[in-house]
Every structure is written in C-alpha cells, then in structure tokens.
Design a protein around this motif. Structure first.
Motif, PDB file in Angstrom:
ATOM      1  N   GLY A 129     -21.407 108.126  74.471  1.00 50.39           N
ATOM      2  CA  GLY A 129     -21.259 106.766  73.970  1.00 50.39           C
ATOM      3  C   GLY A 129     -21.958 106.533  72.646  1.00 50.39           C
ATOM      4  O   GLY A 129     -22.896 107.250  72.274  1.00 50.39           O
ATOM      5  N   SER A 130     -21.517 105.488  71.929  1.00 51.36           N
ATOM      6  CA  SER A 130     -22.062 105.210  70.597  1.00 51.36           C
ATOM      7  C   SER A 130     -23.147 104.132  70.590  1.00 51.36           C
ATOM      8  O   SER A 130     -23.813 103.939  69.576  1.00 51.36           O
ATOM      9  N   ARG A 131     -23.346 103.442  71.700  1.00 58.91           N
ATOM     10  CA  ARG A 131     -24.367 102.399  71.726  1.00 58.91           C
ATOM     11  C   ARG A 131     -25.769 103.006  71.804  1.00 58.91           C
ATOM     12  O   ARG A 131     -25.948 104.145  72.231  1.00 58.91           O
ATOM     13  N   ILE A 132     -26.755 102.224  71.413  1.00 59.01           N
ATOM     14  CA  ILE A 132     -28.147 102.643  71.498  1.00 59.01           C
ATOM     15  C   ILE A 132     -28.717 102.181  72.841  1.00 59.01           C
ATOM     16  O   ILE A 132     -28.510 101.044  73.251  1.00 59.01           O
ATOM     17  N   ASN A 133     -29.425 103.064  73.513  1.00 64.70           N
ATOM     18  CA  ASN A 133     -30.049 102.711  74.787  1.00 64.70           C
ATOM     19  C   ASN A 133     -31.377 102.008  74.489  1.00 64.70           C
ATOM     20  O   ASN A 133     -32.447 102.622  74.491  1.00 64.70           O
ATOM     21  N   ASP A 134     -31.293 100.719  74.221  1.00 61.85           N
ATOM     22  CA  ASP A 134     -32.485  99.958  73.841  1.00 61.85           C
ATOM     23  C   ASP A 134     -33.516  99.906  74.956  1.00 61.85           C
ATOM     24  O   ASP A 134     -34.720  99.833  74.697  1.00 61.85           O
ATOM     25  N   HIS A 135     -33.046  99.944  76.192  1.00 68.40           N
ATOM     26  CA  HIS A 135     -33.975  99.904  77.324  1.00 68.40           C
ATOM     27  C   HIS A 135     -34.918 101.111  77.299  1.00 68.40           C
ATOM     28  O   HIS A 135     -36.144 100.960  77.352  1.00 68.40           O
ATOM     29  N   ILE A 136     -34.345 102.302  77.194  1.00 68.29           N
ATOM     30  CA  ILE A 136     -35.159 103.520  77.159  1.00 68.29           C
ATOM     31  C   ILE A 136     -36.005 103.560  75.893  1.00 68.29           C
ATOM     32  O   ILE A 136     -37.194 103.915  75.917  1.00 68.29           O
ATOM     33  N   ARG A 137     -35.410 103.186  74.788  1.00 66.02           N
ATOM     34  CA  ARG A 137     -36.130 103.222  73.514  1.00 66.02           C
ATOM     35  C   ARG A 137     -37.393 102.366  73.558  1.00 66.02           C
ATOM     36  O   ARG A 137     -38.466 102.787  73.097  1.00 66.02           O
ATOM     37  N   LYS A 138     -37.283 101.177  74.119  1.00 66.76           N
ATOM     38  CA  LYS A 138     -38.429 100.271  74.175  1.00 66.76           C
ATOM     39  C   LYS A 138     -39.392 100.646  75.290  1.00 66.76           C
ATOM     40  O   LYS A 138     -40.612 100.630  75.107  1.00 66.76           O
ATOM     41  N   GLU A 139     -38.846 100.987  76.457  1.00 64.61           N
ATOM     42  CA  GLU A 139     -39.704 101.261  77.605  1.00 64.61           C
ATOM     43  C   GLU A 139     -40.611 102.462  77.364  1.00 64.61           C
ATOM     44  O   GLU A 139     -41.774 102.470  77.774  1.00 64.61           O
ATOM     45  N   PHE A 140     -40.087 103.475  76.665  1.00 64.91           N
ATOM     46  CA  PHE A 140     -40.870 104.685  76.400  1.00 64.91           C
ATOM     47  C   PHE A 140     -41.503 104.677  75.003  1.00 64.91           C
ATOM     48  O   PHE A 140     -41.976 105.708  74.538  1.00 64.91           O
ATOM     49  N   ASN A 141     -41.498 103.535  74.347  1.00 65.91           N
ATOM     50  CA  ASN A 141     -42.173 103.399  73.048  1.00 65.91           C
ATOM     51  C   ASN A 141     -41.755 104.492  72.063  1.00 65.91           C
ATOM     52  O   ASN A 141     -42.598 105.110  71.391  1.00 65.91           O
ATOM     53  N   CYS A 142     -40.455 104.746  71.987  1.00 66.80           N
ATOM     54  CA  CYS A 142     -39.952 105.878  71.202  1.00 66.80           C
ATOM     55  C   CYS A 142     -40.155 105.661  69.701  1.00 66.80           C
ATOM     56  O   CYS A 142     -39.737 104.637  69.149  1.00 66.80           O
ATOM     57  N   LEU A 143     -40.765 106.634  69.054  1.00 71.21           N
ATOM     58  CA  LEU A 143     -40.997 106.563  67.617  1.00 71.21           C
ATOM     59  C   LEU A 143     -39.695 106.726  66.840  1.00 71.21           C
ATOM     60  O   LEU A 143     -39.511 106.111  65.789  1.00 71.21           O
ATOM     61  N   LYS A 144     -38.809 107.580  67.354  1.00 73.59           N
ATOM     62  CA  LYS A 144     -37.496 107.777  66.748  1.00 73.59           C
ATOM     63  C   LYS A 144     -36.474 107.962  67.860  1.00 73.59           C
ATOM     64  O   LYS A 144     -36.820 108.350  68.981  1.00 73.59           O
ATOM     65  N   TYR A 145     -35.225 107.704  67.512  1.00 75.51           N
ATOM     66  CA  TYR A 145     -34.129 107.799  68.474  1.00 75.51           C
ATOM     67  C   TYR A 145     -33.081 108.727  67.874  1.00 75.51           C
ATOM     68  O   TYR A 145     -32.423 108.387  66.883  1.00 75.51           O
ATOM     69  N   PHE A 146     -32.941 109.921  68.451  1.00 74.07           N
ATOM     70  CA  PHE A 146     -31.989 110.906  67.951  1.00 74.07           C
ATOM     71  C   PHE A 146     -30.654 110.712  68.668  1.00 74.07           C
ATOM     72  O   PHE A 146     -30.590 110.748  69.897  1.00 74.07           O
ATOM     73  N   LYS A 147     -29.591 110.538  67.879  1.00 75.76           N
ATOM     74  CA  LYS A 147     -28.314 110.077  68.424  1.00 75.76           C
ATOM     75  C   LYS A 147     -27.173 111.016  68.066  1.00 75.76           C
ATOM     76  O   LYS A 147     -26.864 111.235  66.892  1.00 75.76           O
ATOM     77  N   ARG A 148     -26.527 111.565  69.093  1.00 67.83           N
ATOM     78  CA  ARG A 148     -25.355 112.420  68.877  1.00 67.83           C
ATOM     79  C   ARG A 148     -24.184 111.617  68.297  1.00 67.83           C
ATOM     80  O   ARG A 148     -23.658 111.940  67.240  1.00 67.83           O
TER      81      ARG A 148
END
Length: 321
Positions: A129-148
């Motif tokens: 999918g092309s959407r960003i998983n904002d839940h995981i990104r915020k919950e795990f305090n992700c510094l960067k989000y690598f997206k296929r």
C-alpha cells in the motif's frame, strides 16, 4: 552497529531480503530478528514460500533472550517492520489475528515502544500500500519512515519519509548468466486484475504462463530467454523486476508513479511500457532487434549488481540512519 529487526513471522521478501543484506554487511551476530523466524535460519516458511526469502543464517538467541537484551540496551537501532495498515506483530488485517498477535508479542511490543524513546528507531514499510502507517510511526517514535510504495501525493513534503525499494538477495543471483538464450519473452505468475490482456498476448506467441515456480526452477527458466516481462502486482515495486535484471534478461516493465532511488533507465538498462498498446508495440520491436536487447539486458544486470542487491540495499539503509 547492533540492530533489532521487528519482523513479520510469515515470509516477507522486502523485510527478509534486507535482513540478509544487513547480515552480510554487519555480521549475523549483530542483526537480530524478533520473533524468531525459521525461514531465515534454514527452516520452513509461513506463506509466500515461492518468494526469494529463505536463508541459512545462524541463530544466536532465543526470543526470551532478545527481550532481555533490549531491556539491557544491547541494541543501537530498532527497525519496525510494517505495512500501511499492518505491522510485524499481526501481519494481517483480520481483527482476531490482531488481538492474538498483540497478546502473543505484548511484552516485546510494549518494551520496544518504551525503548524507542532512547534507542534510534525506524519504520520499515515494505508493504503493497501507498499510505503511511501513522500509528506505527508515532507509537514507536520513528526518526525516519522507509517506504517501498513511495507516492508523492501521499507523502507530500514530509522529509521524514524516504523511498526504499525492494531488492534481491545475493543467494538468488546467478554468478554466471552466460549460455544459450533465445530472443523470446518469459513470464511466470498469477493471472489476475489488469494482467489478463498482457498474459493473453504473451501466450499468443505460443508461450505458456507457468504461474508460480520454485526459485530454483524460475532461475533455470529465466536463463533461457532474453526478454523478461514484469507486470504490476499488488504494489508497483515488484520483486520480479529485480529477478529479471539479476538473471540477465532485458527488463520490460510498466511505467509507475511511485518514486524509486537508483531506478533503471529507459532504453539503457530497461524498457518501460505505458499501457497495453505500448506493451505490444515494444515487445514486438525488441523481439526483432536482438542486438539492442543484448545491450540493454547486460546494462540492466550491471545496474542491478551496483544498486539493487541485498547488500547494496543494506548499505543504503545504514548510510541513512
């Protein structure tokens, strides 16, 4: 660098090929997956067993030991495997599996969330999918989000989201691609969705769609032909495009709208088609221009080896974190 890779339990070519690349670069003792995944260590796989994601790396720790290691701050980096609506702990949309997965891995899940406040943590979204998983990104305090499936209209001007394509692990890359080949196309895969007219046209040349093959059989078949056909799958970035280039076929693939780093170049290392009519025209053209096919397919193989192996992708990730 010591990495904790929160990975899906089932086979997942994007996550697993990167794991292999990281093991090659950092050493398997420094790249630890959770939960324990037999298919990375010479064991059987769960689902998607025809994909190139089986490895034989040694195991060093039990899942219980990995939890203790995280508590003791042994890791420098946490990679959180996810898709746009799934994550490593569930691996499916079904609510009963969501609950079961979260209960089964609850200790590590909550611990990783807590430790992400002090340990560098990154989301690794290799899903369709092309959407960003904002839940995981915020919950795990992700510094960067690598997206296929990096789609600019979804990402916008967010500098924290970076394109990160699939790759093909060296284990599945033949060392020698020389040998007799015919200047004919090859395709093997499921027939669904928009693929139907393309496969029908391919079969009109007397070719047969052999559907899903084992990796060993697929490799042997691809080495017989000079033109490899890639069709859109559930996502725009497919593992087949890298298999085609790695095995010395000319990559004939669809134009896409997602962003990819170090992509193949039209007419130089690959050929892109824009719709069915363009596909037919280009397939017919290159079937009668073998010299051009040879130049493009060999350039494509060279480009793949430089930018799209598991080791290359692992080094690209390390540079970014």
């Amino acid at each position: 660098m010591k990495i904790l890779h929160l990975n899906y339990r089932q086979c997942e070519s994007g996550q697993d090929s990167l794991y292999d690349g990281l093991c090659r670069v950092l050493g398997p003792e420094n790249v630890i997956e959770y939960p324990q995944k037999p298919s990375l260590h010479g064991g059987p796989g769960i689902a998607y067993r025809w994909y190139p994601c089986f490895f034989n790396w040694p195991e060093f720790y039990t899942d219980e030991q990995k939890i203790r290691m995280l508590k003791e701050n042994w890791f420098d980096v946490i990679l959180v495997g996810c898709g746009d609506s799934t994550d490593w702990s569930i691996g499916t949309h079904r609510q009963e599996r969501v609950k079961k997965g979260r209960e089964e891995f609850s200790e590590m899940y909550e611990l990783a969330i807590n430790k992400s406040k002090t340990i560098a943590t990154y989301a690794l979204d290799m899903g369709d999918g092309s959407r960003i998983n904002d839940h995981i990104r915020k919950e795990f305090n992700c510094l960067k989000y690598f997206k296929r499936e990096y789609l600019e209209k979804e990402v916008g001007d967010d500098p924290g989201v970076l394109p990160f394509s699939l790759c093909l692990a060296e284990r599945y890359v033949p060392e020698n691609i020389e040998g007799p080949r015919v200047n004919l196309p090859f395709f093997a895969g499921r027939n669904y969705g928009l693929r139907e007219p393309y496969i029908a046209y391919y079969e009109s040349f007397g070719r047969k769609n052999t559907r899903s093959l084992t990796q060993r059989r697929l490799n042997l078949e691809m080495l017989k032909y000079k033109i490899g056909i890639d069709l859109l799958g559930s996502g725009e970035d497919t593992i087949r495009r890298y298999e085609i280039a790695a095995r010395g076929e000319m990559l004939l693939c669809p134009k896409v709208i997602i962003k990819r780093e170090n992509d193949f170049t039209e007419g130089v290392s690959a050929v892109f088609y824009d719709g069915f009519e363009d596909f037919k025209e280009k397939l017919n053209y290159y079937m009668s221009h073998e010299d051009e096919v040879d130049k493009i397919r060999l350039a494509g193989r060279k480009h793949f080896l430089k930018y799209h192996t598991g080791t290359a992708r692992a080094k690209q990730l390390i540079e970014k974190i």
